[in-house]
Design a protein around this motif. Sequence first.
Motif, PDB file in Angstrom:
ATOM      1  N   ALA A  76      24.652  40.836  51.814  1.00  0.00           N
ATOM      2  CA  ALA A  76      25.980  40.904  51.186  1.00  0.00           C
ATOM      3  C   ALA A  76      27.017  40.170  52.029  1.00  0.00           C
ATOM      4  O   ALA A  76      27.944  39.542  51.498  1.00  0.00           O
ATOM      5  CB  ALA A  76      26.388  42.356  50.996  1.00  0.00           C
ATOM      6  N   ASP A  77      26.863  40.233  53.363  1.00  0.00           N
ATOM      7  CA  ASP A  77      27.824  39.596  54.264  1.00  0.00           C
ATOM      8  C   ASP A  77      27.542  38.119  54.492  1.00  0.00           C
ATOM      9  O   ASP A  77      28.273  37.459  55.242  1.00  0.00           O
ATOM     10  CB  ASP A  77      27.810  40.317  55.619  1.00  0.00           C
ATOM     11  CG  ASP A  77      28.433  41.704  55.546  1.00  0.00           C
ATOM     12  OD1 ASP A  77      29.250  41.936  54.638  1.00  0.00           O
ATOM     13  OD2 ASP A  77      28.091  42.557  56.389  1.00  0.00           O
TER      14      ASP A  77
ATOM     15  N   ASP B  87      30.952  35.257  50.550  1.00  0.00           N
ATOM     16  CA  ASP B  87      32.250  35.891  50.289  1.00  0.00           C
ATOM     17  C   ASP B  87      32.079  37.329  49.823  1.00  0.00           C
ATOM     18  O   ASP B  87      31.054  37.699  49.249  1.00  0.00           O
ATOM     19  CB  ASP B  87      33.003  35.114  49.203  1.00  0.00           C
ATOM     20  CG  ASP B  87      33.380  33.714  49.653  1.00  0.00           C
ATOM     21  OD1 ASP B  87      33.375  33.467  50.879  1.00  0.00           O
ATOM     22  OD2 ASP B  87      33.666  32.868  48.780  1.00  0.00           O
ATOM     23  N   ARG B  88      33.117  38.124  50.057  1.00  0.00           N
ATOM     24  CA  ARG B  88      33.210  39.469  49.480  1.00  0.00           C
ATOM     25  C   ARG B  88      34.489  39.523  48.657  1.00  0.00           C
ATOM     26  O   ARG B  88      35.562  39.169  49.154  1.00  0.00           O
ATOM     27  CB  ARG B  88      33.244  40.535  50.576  1.00  0.00           C
ATOM     28  CG  ARG B  88      31.876  40.799  51.210  1.00  0.00           C
ATOM     29  CD  ARG B  88      31.723  42.262  51.433  1.00  0.00           C
ATOM     30  NE  ARG B  88      30.548  42.634  52.211  1.00  0.00           N
ATOM     31  CZ  ARG B  88      30.010  43.831  52.141  1.00  0.00           C
ATOM     32  NH1 ARG B  88      30.533  44.748  51.341  1.00  0.00           N
ATOM     33  NH2 ARG B  88      28.954  44.132  52.866  1.00  0.00           N
TER      34      ARG B  88
ATOM     35  N   GLN C 263      37.735  40.961  46.772  1.00  0.00           N
ATOM     36  CA  GLN C 263      38.728  41.977  47.119  1.00  0.00           C
ATOM     37  C   GLN C 263      39.543  42.334  45.875  1.00  0.00           C
ATOM     38  O   GLN C 263      39.919  41.463  45.093  1.00  0.00           O
ATOM     39  CB  GLN C 263      39.673  41.455  48.212  1.00  0.00           C
ATOM     40  CG  GLN C 263      38.964  41.003  49.489  1.00  0.00           C
ATOM     41  CD  GLN C 263      38.332  42.155  50.244  1.00  0.00           C
ATOM     42  OE1 GLN C 263      38.856  43.280  50.240  1.00  0.00           O
ATOM     43  NE2 GLN C 263      37.201  41.888  50.902  1.00  0.00           N
TER      44      GLN C 263
ATOM     45  N   LEU D 184      28.642  34.088  46.601  1.00  0.00           N
ATOM     46  CA  LEU D 184      28.316  35.507  46.713  1.00  0.00           C
ATOM     47  C   LEU D 184      26.850  35.673  47.121  1.00  0.00           C
ATOM     48  O   LEU D 184      25.955  35.193  46.438  1.00  0.00           O
ATOM     49  CB  LEU D 184      28.565  36.229  45.388  1.00  0.00           C
ATOM     50  CG  LEU D 184      30.014  36.446  44.971  1.00  0.00           C
ATOM     51  CD1 LEU D 184      30.063  37.178  43.648  1.00  0.00           C
ATOM     52  CD2 LEU D 184      30.790  37.217  46.018  1.00  0.00           C
TER      53      LEU D 184
ATOM     54  N   SER E 138      22.778  43.547  47.223  1.00  0.00           N
ATOM     55  CA  SER E 138      23.615  42.657  48.031  1.00  0.00           C
ATOM     56  C   SER E 138      24.687  42.002  47.172  1.00  0.00           C
ATOM     57  O   SER E 138      25.846  41.869  47.589  1.00  0.00           O
ATOM     58  CB  SER E 138      22.768  41.604  48.729  1.00  0.00           C
ATOM     59  OG  SER E 138      22.066  40.799  47.795  1.00  0.00           O
TER      60      SER E 138
ATOM     61  N   LEU F 112      27.338  44.695  46.301  1.00  0.00           N
ATOM     62  CA  LEU F 112      28.228  44.985  47.427  1.00  0.00           C
ATOM     63  C   LEU F 112      29.223  43.847  47.631  1.00  0.00           C
ATOM     64  O   LEU F 112      30.402  44.080  47.902  1.00  0.00           O
ATOM     65  CB  LEU F 112      27.408  45.197  48.697  1.00  0.00           C
ATOM     66  CG  LEU F 112      26.502  46.425  48.748  1.00  0.00           C
ATOM     67  CD1 LEU F 112      25.742  46.462  50.062  1.00  0.00           C
ATOM     68  CD2 LEU F 112      27.305  47.706  48.571  1.00  0.00           C
ATOM     69  N   ALA F 113      28.750  42.611  47.486  1.00  0.00           N
ATOM     70  CA  ALA F 113      29.638  41.462  47.653  1.00  0.00           C
ATOM     71  C   ALA F 113      30.729  41.437  46.587  1.00  0.00           C
ATOM     72  O   ALA F 113      31.800  40.863  46.803  1.00  0.00           O
ATOM     73  CB  ALA F 113      28.833  40.169  47.610  1.00  0.00           C
TER      74      ALA F 113
ATOM     75  N   GLY G  58      32.474  43.878  45.741  1.00  0.00           N
ATOM     76  CA  GLY G  58      33.552  44.789  46.113  1.00  0.00           C
ATOM     77  C   GLY G  58      33.588  46.074  45.325  1.00  0.00           C
ATOM     78  O   GLY G  58      34.664  46.654  45.117  1.00  0.00           O
TER      79      GLY G  58
END
Length: 435
Positions: free
Chosen positions: A63-64, A67-68, A70, A157, A186, A189-190, A192
């Motif tokens: 996931a990290d 991008d994540r 927001q 992502l 993953s 989670l990415a 958000g």
Amino acid sequence: MIPQEIIRRKRDGDELDPDDIRSFIAALAAGQMSEGQIGAFAMAVWFKGMSRAETVALTLAMADSGDRLQWADIDRPIADKHSTGGVGDNVSLMLAPIAAACGLAVPMISGRGLGHTGGTLDKLESIPGYMITPDADLFHKVVKEAGCAIIGQTGALAPADGRLYAVRDVTATVDSIPLITASILSKKLAAGLQTLVLDVKVGNGAFMTDRAQAEILAQSLVEVANGAGVTTSALITDMNQPLADAAGNTVEMRNCLDFLTGGKTDTRLETVVLAFAAEMLVKSGVAPSADEGEGMARKALSSGRAAEVFARMVSMLGGPADLIENPGKYLARAPVEKPVLAPRSGWLAACNTRGIGISVIDLGGGRRHPADRIDHRVGFSELLPLGTRVSAGEPIALVHAADEAAADRAVAALAAHCRITEEKPELEPVISTRI
């Protein structure tokens, strides 16, 4: 970090440290890992498995890797749903606007058809002008103003998942519970998310044909997602027959519009959609109980609010503003439509659901190769549900095809995929287990 040491330790059955997993995935995402090393790692995981802590670490690292998203400026709970895939499974198309109409924000990142299963993005592309890959600003704007947006995954992502999956696909390591879990979660989670509900399919039209394996996968997904900080639950649902009475892209989009305007009540599809809407509302704290959540969802449908949300989403993403009022103006029909007639009287007792999905592909409604173009018009509609009493010569489905020859082949295939018996069958409940 020495990649071969991590591979060796996993090959020997050791538990990997989270830092080692993060380093390995970061190097993979940066293109610093050979395909041989990626394949060896995937095969080691396939044979030796992963502990729950390892799977959480793998999921978070993937996931990290990009991008994540927001959503700080949106004051609604951020929620989503994911299905492991089936035939006639267009739940997402109705569920997202229903949940949004009840007060949730739903940034739904969906996929294309995989194998014999249909893809949400392929169905949406039957709408003229609909953008499945908007830029990040438009995606955010649609979620904020319409309440939901259903789009495709961008390369930004969870990019590590894309590279790992491509290697898994050609190294016979797709069917690993830890790798499936990390791949699915993953991306979520990415995105958000705060809450997630999972539809784990089981049956002859699902990837998981064995109930015990479906429960293992559902348990893994729920435990890892919760361990990664996303409040998650799962329902195990039946895929021993198509969920909707349509299978194909445009025909399922028409089915969606009929559902949103009140035309698909008292169906297995309605049961599943409302159950997941209730689950999303309870998990997000909007409804105190499943019964009250289902009541909210029903009201969103009957009042027309869910249809309005869907219409706004479509319009904001480039589609026609009057799609719901004038579907025939925009949703193309196949040039040939032929009924499939029951060869004998009796009860529709069983069907080869995977075979029906393959027949949609044979009609041109799915891909044999990644570069194939889809004919969105083709498929099956008016599929009678199992447990229906039929008479010889009565239609049990309608084929939509590009030409007469394709229609004839599909008629014969659909008839062969259905079994009619003298005795009424005992059917599995459409929702069997909550995890």
